[in-house]
Structure formats: C-alpha cells, structure tokens
Write an enzyme that holds these catalytic residues in place. Structure first.
Site, PDB file in Angstrom:
ATOM      1  N   HIS A  60      -0.081 -17.072  12.797  1.00 35.34           N
ATOM      2  CA  HIS A  60       0.370 -16.931  11.404  1.00 35.34           C
ATOM      3  C   HIS A  60       1.323 -18.073  11.048  1.00 35.34           C
ATOM      4  O   HIS A  60       1.943 -18.040   9.983  1.00 35.34           O
ATOM      5  CB  HIS A  60       1.170 -15.633  11.228  1.00 35.34           C
ATOM      6  CG  HIS A  60       0.383 -14.371  11.313  1.00 35.34           C
ATOM      7  ND1 HIS A  60      -0.835 -14.198  10.729  1.00 35.34           N
ATOM      8  CD2 HIS A  60       0.680 -13.170  11.893  1.00 35.34           C
ATOM      9  CE1 HIS A  60      -1.263 -12.957  10.947  1.00 35.34           C
ATOM     10  NE2 HIS A  60      -0.365 -12.329  11.659  1.00 35.34           N
ATOM     11  N   ARG A 209      -6.206   0.644   7.450  1.00 32.18           N
ATOM     12  CA  ARG A 209      -5.725   1.548   6.397  1.00 32.18           C
ATOM     13  C   ARG A 209      -6.832   1.877   5.396  1.00 32.18           C
ATOM     14  O   ARG A 209      -7.390   2.961   5.416  1.00 32.18           O
ATOM     15  CB  ARG A 209      -4.512   0.883   5.705  1.00 32.18           C
ATOM     16  CG  ARG A 209      -3.666   1.784   4.853  1.00 32.18           C
ATOM     17  CD  ARG A 209      -2.539   0.980   4.219  1.00 32.18           C
ATOM     18  NE  ARG A 209      -3.060  -0.120   3.410  1.00 32.18           N
ATOM     19  CZ  ARG A 209      -3.292  -0.054   2.101  1.00 32.18           C
ATOM     20  NH1 ARG A 209      -3.022   1.048   1.455  1.00 32.18           N
ATOM     21  NH2 ARG A 209      -3.765  -1.099   1.430  1.00 32.18           N
ATOM     22  N   LYS A 210      -7.170   0.915   4.532  1.00 32.11           N
ATOM     23  CA  LYS A 210      -8.217   1.173   3.523  1.00 32.11           C
ATOM     24  C   LYS A 210      -9.357   0.175   3.616  1.00 32.11           C
ATOM     25  O   LYS A 210     -10.501   0.512   3.372  1.00 32.11           O
ATOM     26  CB  LYS A 210      -7.619   1.103   2.116  1.00 32.11           C
ATOM     27  CG  LYS A 210      -6.815   2.316   1.706  1.00 32.11           C
ATOM     28  CD  LYS A 210      -6.563   2.260   0.209  1.00 32.11           C
ATOM     29  CE  LYS A 210      -5.826   3.476  -0.287  1.00 32.11           C
ATOM     30  NZ  LYS A 210      -5.464   3.324  -1.711  1.00 32.11           N
TER      31      LYS A 210
HETATM   32  P1  A3P Z   1      -5.460  -2.805   4.277  1.00 35.69           P
HETATM   33  O1  A3P Z   1      -4.063  -2.471   4.703  1.00 35.69           O
HETATM   34  O2  A3P Z   1      -5.526  -3.256   2.853  1.00 35.69           O
HETATM   35  O3  A3P Z   1      -6.434  -1.716   4.574  1.00 35.69           O
HETATM   36  P2  A3P Z   1      -4.616  -8.342   9.406  1.00 35.69           P
HETATM   37  O4  A3P Z   1      -5.642  -8.160  10.445  1.00 35.69           O
HETATM   38  O5  A3P Z   1      -4.494  -9.753   8.907  1.00 35.69           O
HETATM   39  O6  A3P Z   1      -3.289  -7.766   9.801  1.00 35.69           O
HETATM   40  O7  A3P Z   1      -5.107  -7.532   8.095  1.00 35.69           O
HETATM   41  C1  A3P Z   1      -5.109  -6.114   8.061  1.00 35.69           C
HETATM   42  C2  A3P Z   1      -5.887  -5.692   6.814  1.00 35.69           C
HETATM   43  O8  A3P Z   1      -7.272  -5.993   7.027  1.00 35.69           O
HETATM   44  C3  A3P Z   1      -5.802  -4.196   6.553  1.00 35.69           C
HETATM   45  O9  A3P Z   1      -5.927  -4.070   5.135  1.00 35.69           O
HETATM   46  C4  A3P Z   1      -7.046  -3.690   7.275  1.00 35.69           C
HETATM   47  O10 A3P Z   1      -7.502  -2.431   6.839  1.00 35.69           O
HETATM   48  C5  A3P Z   1      -8.036  -4.800   6.895  1.00 35.69           C
HETATM   49  N1  A3P Z   1      -9.204  -4.876   7.780  1.00 35.69           N
HETATM   50  C6  A3P Z   1      -9.232  -4.979   9.130  1.00 35.69           C
HETATM   51  N2  A3P Z   1     -10.496  -4.989   9.582  1.00 35.69           N
HETATM   52  C7  A3P Z   1     -11.301  -4.904   8.493  1.00 35.69           C
HETATM   53  C8  A3P Z   1     -12.717  -4.860   8.297  1.00 35.69           C
HETATM   54  N3  A3P Z   1     -13.574  -4.884   9.320  1.00 35.69           N
HETATM   55  N4  A3P Z   1     -13.186  -4.756   7.031  1.00 35.69           N
HETATM   56  C9  A3P Z   1     -12.347  -4.725   5.973  1.00 35.69           C
HETATM   57  N5  A3P Z   1     -10.998  -4.760   6.092  1.00 35.69           N
HETATM   58  C10 A3P Z   1     -10.473  -4.851   7.333  1.00 35.69           C
END
Ligand code: A3P
Length: 248
Positions: A60, A209-210
């Site tokens: 990051h 989460r969503k």
């Molecule tokens: P939300 O909190 O909006 O649901 P990171 O991996 O950069 O930390 O990002 C996390 C976000 O990506 C979360 O978003 C998570 O639900 C979403 N995410 C992870 N895997 C995913 C997938 N296969 N399809 C869609 N969203 C995904």
C-alpha cells in the site's frame, strides 16, 4: 499495489489463480498474506523469501517512498483503484474491526479524517496522484475495482495480456469462478477469519463485507456527497485523469 481497501485481496486471489493455471488448491490451502506477502511489513519481508517465483507481492506504500530498485527491475505493477467514496465507507467499517487502525467514533468524524489523510497510509488523493506518475509506463497497469465488478472476465483477459500470459478461455473461466465474492467469502484462507482476535475483532464485522459498488449512497448525506465532490475536484484538478469524475 493499492490504497486501502480497494480490492487488494481480490487482485491477489486473481493473480494466485493465474499463477496456478486456475487451480484453486493453493488459494484453498495457503493464507492469502503468505501467497502474496506484504512488502512493507517485517513479517512480509521474511515471508517473501519463501515464495517461489514468479512472486506476487502486495503493497500500500505511496509512490514517493516505494523501493527505488523497482524502477530498474523487470517487476510489473498492477495498480488497483476504487471509487474513493466506497473506499471511505469500507475503511470506516474495517477500522472498527482491525485493532491496528484507530477506531472511528462516527462516520462524519471519519469522513474528515479520510479527506485530510489522517488515516493509516495517509491521503487517498496523494496516493493516486503519486502513482499516476507511472501511467503510460509499460510495466505499470491500472485497473479499477469497478471494472473488475462490471466485467471480471474482460478484466482478467487484460491482466493476462499485461503479464504476457496466453489468454486461454478455460483458464479465464476458472479464475472468474474461483475469485468471485461468494467463493472468497467462504474460503477461510482468503476471508481473514484466520486472523486472531488479538488483531481483529470478528464480532464487529466481516472483512468480506458487501463487495459491491456504490455503497456510499447508503451512507453519505446529500451535503456530505457535495462536500466530497468539491474536495475531489480541488485536490485532483492538476491530474490529467477522469477516473470517477462524473461517475462519483
Ligand atoms: P467492502 O468493504 O466494500 O465490502 P482490500 O482487499 O483492498 O482490503 O479491499 C476490501 C474490499 O474488497 C471489501 O469491500 C471487500 O468486500 C471487497 N472484496 C474482496 N474480495 C472481493 C471480491 N472477490 N469481489 C468483490 N469485492 C471483493
């Protein structure tokens, strides 16, 4: 390479599957942070040596403090971006769970912290502006969470092309199938439920989460949305980039 939480782990899953010809065995048996160690953490640095090349690393870090050796290496960067309003909402919820982050008191307070960059990894705006200096470079590929969402198949094809991998229909089908939100949510190697309670309070939410676009509409007031748009336009005015403008 991403800001938080932008779809980092989604991209790791896609790359893990591509690396293994679409076979999900690795994804189902090795925690995601070991498959793609974190470049900037002490644990990640010690885990990197155990990953067999071609290695997928995650970071990051902002552009200005990233490893200078990258610029003379053959490594490739995939920079994933996401609508910052959805990042704000996702980070607000995630910060309640992860003890490493300061627990936000309320969305209005977190809203201002996000805009001012008073969060871990600082400002989303500066992160994007910094990394966009690499745009046009042949070892730098930009893709958005929204593009992955809208057409995962086409996104995986473009990722393959960037990586110089043969585009094979059955491989793409496997990657799309095993990197879907529902599959990742059920995979304990990818859904962060293996993280101990010392680091994450699993009673306060779920990392997966969503997984939708536009969730900010369920959280922002009209005034907050206008304030955000105004801030965005001022902060990003020098950037020759139309991502999210007009669509946020
Ligand atoms: P939300 O909190 O909006 O649901 P990171 O991996 O950069 O930390 O990002 C996390 C976000 O990506 C979360 O978003 C998570 O639900 C979403 N995410 C992870 N895997 C995913 C997938 N296969 N399809 C869609 N969203 C995904």
């Amino acid at each position: 390479m991403t800001f938080v939480p932008t779809g980092t782990n989604w991209m790791i899953e896609i790359l893990s599957l591509l690396r293994n010809k679409g076979d999900p065995t690795w994804c189902n048996s090795v925690p995601i942070w070991l498959r793609s160690p974190w470049y900037e953490t002490i644990e990640g640095q010690s885990q990197i040596k155990d990953v067999v090349p071609p290695r997928v690393l995650t970071s990051h870090l902002p552009f200005h403090i990233f490893a200078k050796s990258f610029f003379t290496s053959k490594a490739k960067i995939i920079y994933v971006m996401r609508n910052p309003k959805d990042i704000l909402v996702s980070l607000f919820h995630f910060s309640k769970m992860l003890h490493l982050y300061k627990e936000p008191k309320s969305l209005p307070e977190f809203f201002e912290d996000f805009l001012q960059g008073n969060i871990l990894y600082n400002s989303w705006f500066d992160h994007v502006k910094g990394w966009m200096q690499m745009k046009g470079n042949k070892n730098f590929f930009v893709i958005t969470y929204e593009e992955l969402h809208e057409d995962l198949r086409d996104s995986v094809v473009r990722i393959c092309e960037f990586l110089g991998k043969d585009v094979d229909d059955s491989l793409i089908d496997l990657v799309v199938k095993h990197s879907s939100f529902n599959v990742m949510k059920e995979n304990k190697m990818s859904n962060y439920t293996l993280i101990s309670e010392n680091f994450m309070d699993h009673t306060k939410g779920s990392f997966m989460r969503k997984g939708i676009t536009g969730d900010w509409k369920n959280h922002f007031t009209v005034a907050q949305n206008e304030y955000f748009d105004d801030f965005y336009k001022k902060k990003m005015k020098d950037l020759n980039m139309t991502f999210f403008l007009g669509t946020i």
